[in-house]
Scaffold this active site. Sequence first.
Site, PDB file in Angstrom:
ATOM      1  N   LYS A  13       0.865  -1.012  -0.033  1.00 49.43           N
ATOM      2  CA  LYS A  13       0.085  -0.021  -0.031  1.00 49.43           C
ATOM      3  C   LYS A  13       0.710   1.352   0.117  1.00 49.43           C
ATOM      4  O   LYS A  13       0.485   2.203  -0.702  1.00 49.43           O
ATOM      5  CB  LYS A  13      -0.858   0.094   1.207  1.00 49.43           C
ATOM      6  CG  LYS A  13      -1.946  -1.302   1.531  1.00 49.43           C
ATOM      7  CD  LYS A  13      -2.745  -0.967   2.636  1.00 49.43           C
ATOM      8  CE  LYS A  13      -1.986  -0.941   3.820  1.00 49.43           C
ATOM      9  NZ  LYS A  13      -1.380  -2.246   4.462  1.00 49.43           N
ATOM     10  N   ARG A  88      -8.757   0.878  10.022  1.00 53.95           N
ATOM     11  CA  ARG A  88      -8.504  -0.600  10.270  1.00 53.95           C
ATOM     12  C   ARG A  88      -9.529  -1.291  10.994  1.00 53.95           C
ATOM     13  O   ARG A  88      -9.293  -2.550  11.474  1.00 53.95           O
ATOM     14  CB  ARG A  88      -7.026  -0.557  11.133  1.00 53.95           C
ATOM     15  CG  ARG A  88      -5.955  -0.743  10.438  1.00 53.95           C
ATOM     16  CD  ARG A  88      -4.981  -0.745  11.495  1.00 53.95           C
ATOM     17  NE  ARG A  88      -3.505  -1.380  11.143  1.00 53.95           N
ATOM     18  CZ  ARG A  88      -2.336  -0.735  10.206  1.00 53.95           C
ATOM     19  NH1 ARG A  88      -2.843   0.479  10.012  1.00 53.95           N
ATOM     20  NH2 ARG A  88      -1.565  -1.436  10.207  1.00 53.95           N
ATOM     21  N   ARG A 127      12.153  -5.664   3.455  1.00 56.98           N
ATOM     22  CA  ARG A 127      12.254  -4.207   3.941  1.00 56.98           C
ATOM     23  C   ARG A 127      13.252  -4.014   4.974  1.00 56.98           C
ATOM     24  O   ARG A 127      14.068  -3.116   4.840  1.00 56.98           O
ATOM     25  CB  ARG A 127      10.924  -4.068   4.321  1.00 56.98           C
ATOM     26  CG  ARG A 127      10.947  -2.630   4.757  1.00 56.98           C
ATOM     27  CD  ARG A 127       9.330  -1.927   4.967  1.00 56.98           C
ATOM     28  NE  ARG A 127       8.604  -2.586   5.792  1.00 56.98           N
ATOM     29  CZ  ARG A 127       7.242  -2.120   6.133  1.00 56.98           C
ATOM     30  NH1 ARG A 127       6.637  -1.635   5.248  1.00 56.98           N
ATOM     31  NH2 ARG A 127       6.627  -2.990   7.197  1.00 56.98           N
ATOM     32  N   ARG A 139      11.967  -0.306  11.924  1.00 59.07           N
ATOM     33  CA  ARG A 139      10.796  -0.364  12.747  1.00 59.07           C
ATOM     34  C   ARG A 139      10.730  -1.242  13.899  1.00 59.07           C
ATOM     35  O   ARG A 139      11.161  -2.358  13.483  1.00 59.07           O
ATOM     36  CB  ARG A 139       9.507  -0.534  11.763  1.00 59.07           C
ATOM     37  CG  ARG A 139       9.125   0.783  11.219  1.00 59.07           C
ATOM     38  CD  ARG A 139       7.883   0.517  10.142  1.00 59.07           C
ATOM     39  NE  ARG A 139       6.866  -0.194  10.793  1.00 59.07           N
ATOM     40  CZ  ARG A 139       5.898  -0.528  10.083  1.00 59.07           C
ATOM     41  NH1 ARG A 139       5.767  -0.036   8.716  1.00 59.07           N
ATOM     42  NH2 ARG A 139       4.748  -0.988  10.723  1.00 59.07           N
ATOM     43  N   ARG A 150       0.619  -8.515  14.152  1.00 62.29           N
ATOM     44  CA  ARG A 150       0.014  -7.458  13.071  1.00 62.29           C
ATOM     45  C   ARG A 150      -0.846  -8.295  12.059  1.00 62.29           C
ATOM     46  O   ARG A 150      -1.996  -7.609  11.786  1.00 62.29           O
ATOM     47  CB  ARG A 150       1.218  -6.896  12.585  1.00 62.29           C
ATOM     48  CG  ARG A 150       1.793  -5.647  13.168  1.00 62.29           C
ATOM     49  CD  ARG A 150       3.123  -5.284  12.879  1.00 62.29           C
ATOM     50  NE  ARG A 150       3.239  -4.698  11.293  1.00 62.29           N
ATOM     51  CZ  ARG A 150       4.239  -4.646  10.855  1.00 62.29           C
ATOM     52  NH1 ARG A 150       5.563  -4.860  11.394  1.00 62.29           N
ATOM     53  NH2 ARG A 150       4.367  -4.080   9.828  1.00 62.29           N
TER      54      ARG A 150
HETATM   55  P1  ADP Z   1       1.988  -2.030   8.623  1.00 62.62           P
HETATM   56  O1  ADP Z   1       2.836  -1.833   7.774  1.00 62.62           O
HETATM   57  O2  ADP Z   1       1.782  -3.046   9.550  1.00 62.62           O
HETATM   58  O3  ADP Z   1       0.497  -2.104   7.941  1.00 62.62           O
HETATM   59  P2  ADP Z   1       1.370   0.843   9.679  1.00 62.62           P
HETATM   60  O4  ADP Z   1       2.697   1.507   9.550  1.00 62.62           O
HETATM   61  O5  ADP Z   1       0.445   1.063   8.936  1.00 62.62           O
HETATM   62  O6  ADP Z   1       1.788  -0.897   9.639  1.00 62.62           O
HETATM   63  O7  ADP Z   1       0.768   0.855  11.452  1.00 62.62           O
HETATM   64  C1  ADP Z   1       2.122   0.344  12.263  1.00 62.62           C
HETATM   65  C2  ADP Z   1       1.337   0.280  13.537  1.00 62.62           C
HETATM   66  O8  ADP Z   1       0.594   1.640  13.869  1.00 62.62           O
HETATM   67  C3  ADP Z   1       0.105  -0.707  13.815  1.00 62.62           C
HETATM   68  O9  ADP Z   1       0.529  -2.075  14.012  1.00 62.62           O
HETATM   69  C4  ADP Z   1      -0.533  -0.021  14.778  1.00 62.62           C
HETATM   70  O10 ADP Z   1      -0.305  -0.391  16.007  1.00 62.62           O
HETATM   71  C5  ADP Z   1      -0.526   1.436  14.461  1.00 62.62           C
HETATM   72  N1  ADP Z   1      -1.778   1.882  13.859  1.00 62.62           N
HETATM   73  C6  ADP Z   1      -1.502   2.347  12.580  1.00 62.62           C
HETATM   74  N2  ADP Z   1      -2.831   2.697  12.045  1.00 62.62           N
HETATM   75  C7  ADP Z   1      -3.928   2.453  12.852  1.00 62.62           C
HETATM   76  C8  ADP Z   1      -5.155   2.552  12.902  1.00 62.62           C
HETATM   77  N3  ADP Z   1      -5.847   2.947  11.867  1.00 62.62           N
HETATM   78  N4  ADP Z   1      -5.719   2.042  14.176  1.00 62.62           N
HETATM   79  C9  ADP Z   1      -5.035   1.587  14.981  1.00 62.62           C
HETATM   80  N5  ADP Z   1      -3.737   1.523  15.139  1.00 62.62           N
HETATM   81  C10 ADP Z   1      -2.948   1.660  14.121  1.00 62.62           C
END
Ligand code: ADP
Length: 197
Positions: A13, A88, A127, A139, A150
Site C-alpha cells: 500500500k 483498520r 524491507r 521499525r 500485526r
Molecule cells: P503496517 O505496515 O503493519 O500496515 P502501519 O505503519 O500502517 O503498519 O502501522 C503500524 C502500527 O501503527 C500498527 O501495527 C498499529 O499499532 C498502529 N496503527 C496504525 N494505523 C492504525 C489504525 N488505523 N488503528 C489502530 N492502530 C493503528
Amino acid sequence: MKIVLLGPPGAGKGTQAQRLVEKYGIVQLSTGDMLRAAVAAQTPIGLKAKAVMDAGGLVSDEIVVGIVSDRIEEPDCARGFILDGFPRTVAQAEALDRLLQEKGTALDAVVEFVVDEGILLSRMENRVKETLAAGGEVRKDDNPEAFKTRLEAYRSQTAPLSEFYAASGRLKTVDGMQSIEAVAAELDAVLAGVVAA
Ligand code: ADP
C-alpha cells in the site's frame, strides 16, 4: 479524490500510495507514519501508543480517529487524500464515513490489495534488509513476533472491512502479488474508472 487503500501489512500500500501522490497531487495520510512521528516526538498520544505499536497491536479507535479527523481539516487535504492504514476496524470505517458526511463529502474509492499471506513475512524481512543496507532505522514492529501479531490483528479486525465496503458497493480490488509496475497499472485502471464515473 479521496481513496482508502486496504490490505495486510506488506501488501504494498505504501509503495503505491507514494506513486499516487505524484500522479494526482494529493497527500498520503498514513496513520502508522503519524503515530510513529508522535512516538518519536514523545507527545501524549505517542507515549500512550508506543507499547501497543511495538508489540504489533492496534492503537485505540478513539486515538486514531482523532488524529485523522484533525489531519483532514488541514488545507493540503482540500484536493483529496490517500488513506493508508486507516480505517483498520469497522468502527473506524463508520467514523470516517460520518466525518466525511459532516463535511458534505464521501470516499471516491476503496481499493483492496489482494495478496497471499505466505509472501508477507518475506516482504517484511526484505524491507528490513533494504533499510539496514541504506543505513536507515528499522521499525520496532518489523520483527517476526510483532509481525505475527500485526497479521492476526489484520485478520480479526481489518479483514471484515472488505465486506463492509463491498456491502455498500464501494470495494475495488487489485492483485497485489504482481510486480510493482503491474500493480501500479492495475490501480491506475481501477482509479480511472472512478474518476470517470
Ligand atoms: P503496517 O505496515 O503493519 O500496515 P502501519 O505503519 O500502517 O503498519 O502501522 C503500524 C502500527 O501503527 C500498527 O501495527 C498499529 O499499532 C498502529 N496503527 C496504525 N494505523 C492504525 C489504525 N488505523 N488503528 C489502530 N492502530 C493503528
